[in-house]
Design an enzyme around this catalytic site. Structure first.
Site, PDB file in Angstrom:
ATOM      1  N   ASN A 199       0.880  -1.168   0.000  1.00 44.20           N
ATOM      2  CA  ASN A 199       0.000   0.000   0.000  1.00 44.20           C
ATOM      3  C   ASN A 199       0.918   1.218   0.000  1.00 44.20           C
ATOM      4  O   ASN A 199       1.483   1.596   1.023  1.00 44.20           O
ATOM      5  CB  ASN A 199      -0.885  -0.036   1.248  1.00 44.20           C
ATOM      6  CG  ASN A 199      -1.859   1.118   1.287  1.00 44.20           C
ATOM      7  OD1 ASN A 199      -1.798   2.037   0.462  1.00 44.20           O
ATOM      8  ND2 ASN A 199      -2.754   1.092   2.258  1.00 44.20           N
ATOM      9  N   ARG A 206      -2.517  -2.034  -3.597  1.00 40.76           N
ATOM     10  CA  ARG A 206      -3.764  -1.326  -3.327  1.00 40.76           C
ATOM     11  C   ARG A 206      -3.785  -0.084  -4.210  1.00 40.76           C
ATOM     12  O   ARG A 206      -2.855   0.732  -4.168  1.00 40.76           O
ATOM     13  CB  ARG A 206      -3.820  -0.917  -1.864  1.00 40.76           C
ATOM     14  CG  ARG A 206      -5.061  -0.121  -1.579  1.00 40.76           C
ATOM     15  CD  ARG A 206      -5.066   0.446  -0.186  1.00 40.76           C
ATOM     16  NE  ARG A 206      -6.328   1.115   0.058  1.00 40.76           N
ATOM     17  CZ  ARG A 206      -6.458   2.227   0.744  1.00 40.76           C
ATOM     18  NH1 ARG A 206      -5.405   2.812   1.272  1.00 40.76           N
ATOM     19  NH2 ARG A 206      -7.638   2.764   0.917  1.00 40.76           N
ATOM     20  N   HIS A 265     -13.191   2.204   0.355  1.00 41.65           N
ATOM     21  CA  HIS A 265     -13.147   1.081   1.309  1.00 41.65           C
ATOM     22  C   HIS A 265     -13.776  -0.184   0.728  1.00 41.65           C
ATOM     23  O   HIS A 265     -14.190  -1.075   1.474  1.00 41.65           O
ATOM     24  CB  HIS A 265     -13.917   1.389   2.620  1.00 41.65           C
ATOM     25  CG  HIS A 265     -13.383   2.528   3.424  1.00 41.65           C
ATOM     26  ND1 HIS A 265     -14.203   3.430   4.063  1.00 41.65           N
ATOM     27  CD2 HIS A 265     -12.124   2.906   3.722  1.00 41.65           C
ATOM     28  CE1 HIS A 265     -13.476   4.320   4.705  1.00 41.65           C
ATOM     29  NE2 HIS A 265     -12.205   4.021   4.518  1.00 41.65           N
ATOM     30  N   ARG A 301     -13.212  14.324   9.000  1.00 39.59           N
ATOM     31  CA  ARG A 301     -14.056  14.777   7.882  1.00 39.59           C
ATOM     32  C   ARG A 301     -15.505  14.904   8.318  1.00 39.59           C
ATOM     33  O   ARG A 301     -16.002  14.076   9.091  1.00 39.59           O
ATOM     34  CB  ARG A 301     -13.992  13.761   6.729  1.00 39.59           C
ATOM     35  CG  ARG A 301     -12.630  13.686   6.088  1.00 39.59           C
ATOM     36  CD  ARG A 301     -12.578  12.574   5.056  1.00 39.59           C
ATOM     37  NE  ARG A 301     -11.454  11.698   5.317  1.00 39.59           N
ATOM     38  CZ  ARG A 301     -11.310  10.470   4.831  1.00 39.59           C
ATOM     39  NH1 ARG A 301     -12.213   9.945   4.040  1.00 39.59           N
ATOM     40  NH2 ARG A 301     -10.256   9.741   5.138  1.00 39.59           N
ATOM     41  N   GLU A 357      -7.789  -5.878   4.908  1.00 36.81           N
ATOM     42  CA  GLU A 357      -7.693  -5.474   3.508  1.00 36.81           C
ATOM     43  C   GLU A 357      -6.490  -6.107   2.820  1.00 36.81           C
ATOM     44  O   GLU A 357      -6.555  -6.460   1.641  1.00 36.81           O
ATOM     45  CB  GLU A 357      -7.638  -3.937   3.414  1.00 36.81           C
ATOM     46  CG  GLU A 357      -9.005  -3.321   3.665  1.00 36.81           C
ATOM     47  CD  GLU A 357      -8.960  -1.874   4.106  1.00 36.81           C
ATOM     48  OE1 GLU A 357      -8.489  -1.626   5.246  1.00 36.81           O
ATOM     49  OE2 GLU A 357      -9.381  -0.994   3.354  1.00 36.81           O
TER      50      GLU A 357
END
Ligand code: ADP
Length: 396
Positions: free
Chosen positions: A7, A90, A179, A241, A384
């Site tokens: 990643n 990723r 996601h 956020r 993941e």
């Protein structure tokens, strides 16, 4: 077979070496502050952990340093870098071009490049990770796993915005979601757990609550709606956020209060969410302060849970029923309080939380609903990296 999962960020690379198909994690680690004098590489194998601070000039040097650890005589896990047969990357944004995992070719790379405008912070370093890995692991096959791919099954009525349709047709402006790898992983685990594999229908809602937060409605294994949109800003209240907000606020901030577009972007994506409401984006701090009586923290937790509840209601209708909801990621897996706040007063859906089970320490997958609950409430640790390794191994 050794599958290396990468990643790659702008100044960091997370890595994991996984043996497939046994799904055994051989080593994990992180290269951080790439480009700085005090860059750091961390390496972990089972209970053994080590790290080193050194100058790492660029991503290529980072992967070379990683190889030194992976091939170390005492604590390494491979004899030669060519023992790595597949590198799974990723990639955050696959746009409308990628609805599944693909082996990386020149065409794939140029499409990822063209999608940089949609994910300017993520796709460029993801692409860099690919190019560097192609050099360093020249004998391995390279695979791209897209965060958006699982969400490409959303129907047009769910992904299109009600703005002039030319913006979709000419500029690809629509909801993509993020996601996806996590939502896919936990929803498949849930289907296995609930033994729905051979049944014709399953109606699930996965709730990924980490620093970024999103929800997906999943019918018969396919995503039909999702809370994030064109970018990763929409939907739930997140660590920093804001999530859903009336766009009038943006124009007010700009036209009346004089903020620039960049400043508004920073406010909504870096200074809002739980941080903006409480001064912290770490849910553990916020929970502690709420328990000690801090009103802002209590309200922020309630606002956060209330937003999730509204999405559960909306998605239960979109699915026309509901078999299970799934909590995952840092907060979803670990915060009994957040799960409790979300599942309270949900009689309309027949959703009942078993308070004792909810508070128990996490084993693998856990059902925390009562025996009489009409909807199962599952806690499933996301993974993941393993999902990327599984997909990369599967397509090759
Ligand atoms: P990322 O999106 O960066 O992968 P994570 O999935 O690791 O994020 O989730 C980070 C969030 O999980 C943080 O808000 C952190 O406070 C929260 N978290 C981690 N452990 C716990 C815990 N035991 N209780 C409550 N919240 C936790």
């Amino acid at each position: 077979m050794n599958v290396l999962v990468i990643n790659s960020g702008s100044s960091s690379i997370k890595y994991q070496l996984i043996d497939m198909p046994s799904e055994t994690v051989k080593a994990t680690g992180l290269i951080e502050r790439i480009g700085a004098e005090n860059a750091k590489i961390t390496y972990k194998k089972d209970d053994f952990k080590t790290s080193k601070e050194l100058h790492i000039a660029n991503h290529e040097e980072g992967l070379t340093q990683m190889n030194r650890f992976l091939m170390h005589k005492e604590f390494g896990v491979i004899a030669d870098k060519d023992d790595i047969k597949i590198v799974g990357h990723r990639v955050v944004h696959g746009g409308q071009s990628f609805s599944k995992t693909v082996e990386i070719t020149e065409i794939v790379k140029s499409k990822i490049q063209s999608l940089c405008t949609l994910a300017p912070l993520h796709n460029p370093p993801n692409l860099k990770g690919i190019e560097v890995a192609e050099n360093v692991f020249s004998k391995a096959r390279q695979v791209a796993v897209f965060d958006t791919a699982f969400l490409q099954t959303m129907p047009q009525k769910a992904y299109q915005y009600a703005i002039p349709k030319s913006f979709l047709e000419k500029e690809d402006i629509r909801a993509y979601g993020f996601h996806g790898t996590s939502h896919k992983y936990v929803s498949e685990k849930a289907q296995e757990f609930l033994d729905y594999r051979n049944q014709s229908s399953s109606k699930l809602i996965s709730i990924h609550l980490g620093n970024g937060c999103s929800m997906t409605a999943i019918k018969d294994g396919k995503a039909i709606d999702h809370s994030m949109g064109f970018g990763p800003a929409n939907g739930l209240i997140m660590g920093i956020r804001a999530g859903d907000i009336d766009q009038s606020v943006i124009f007010y901030l700009m036209d009346k209060l004089g903020y620039s577009a960049k400043e508004v972007n920073d406010i909504l994506l870096k200074e809002s969410g739980m941080l903006g409401l409480t001064g912290s984006n770490d849910l553990r701090d916020i929970q502690q302060k709420a328990e000690a009586g801090n009103k802002d923290c209590r309200l922020a937790l309630e606002m956060n849970a209330y937003r999730i509840k509204k999405y559960i209601g909306a998605y239960a209708v979109a699915l026309n029923g509901l078999d299970a909801i799934i909590f995952t990621a840092g907060i979803g897996e670990n915060s009994a309080l957040m799960r409790d706040l979300v599942c309270r007063d949900m009689d309309v859906l027949g959703l009942q939380l078993d308070q004792n089970n909810n508070k128990m320490a996490l084993s693998e997958i856990r059902d925390i609903s009562t025996k009489t609950s009409k909807v199962k409430i599952l806690v499933i640790p996301t993974n993941e990296e393993l999902e990327i390794a599984k997909q990369a191994y599967k397509i090759l």
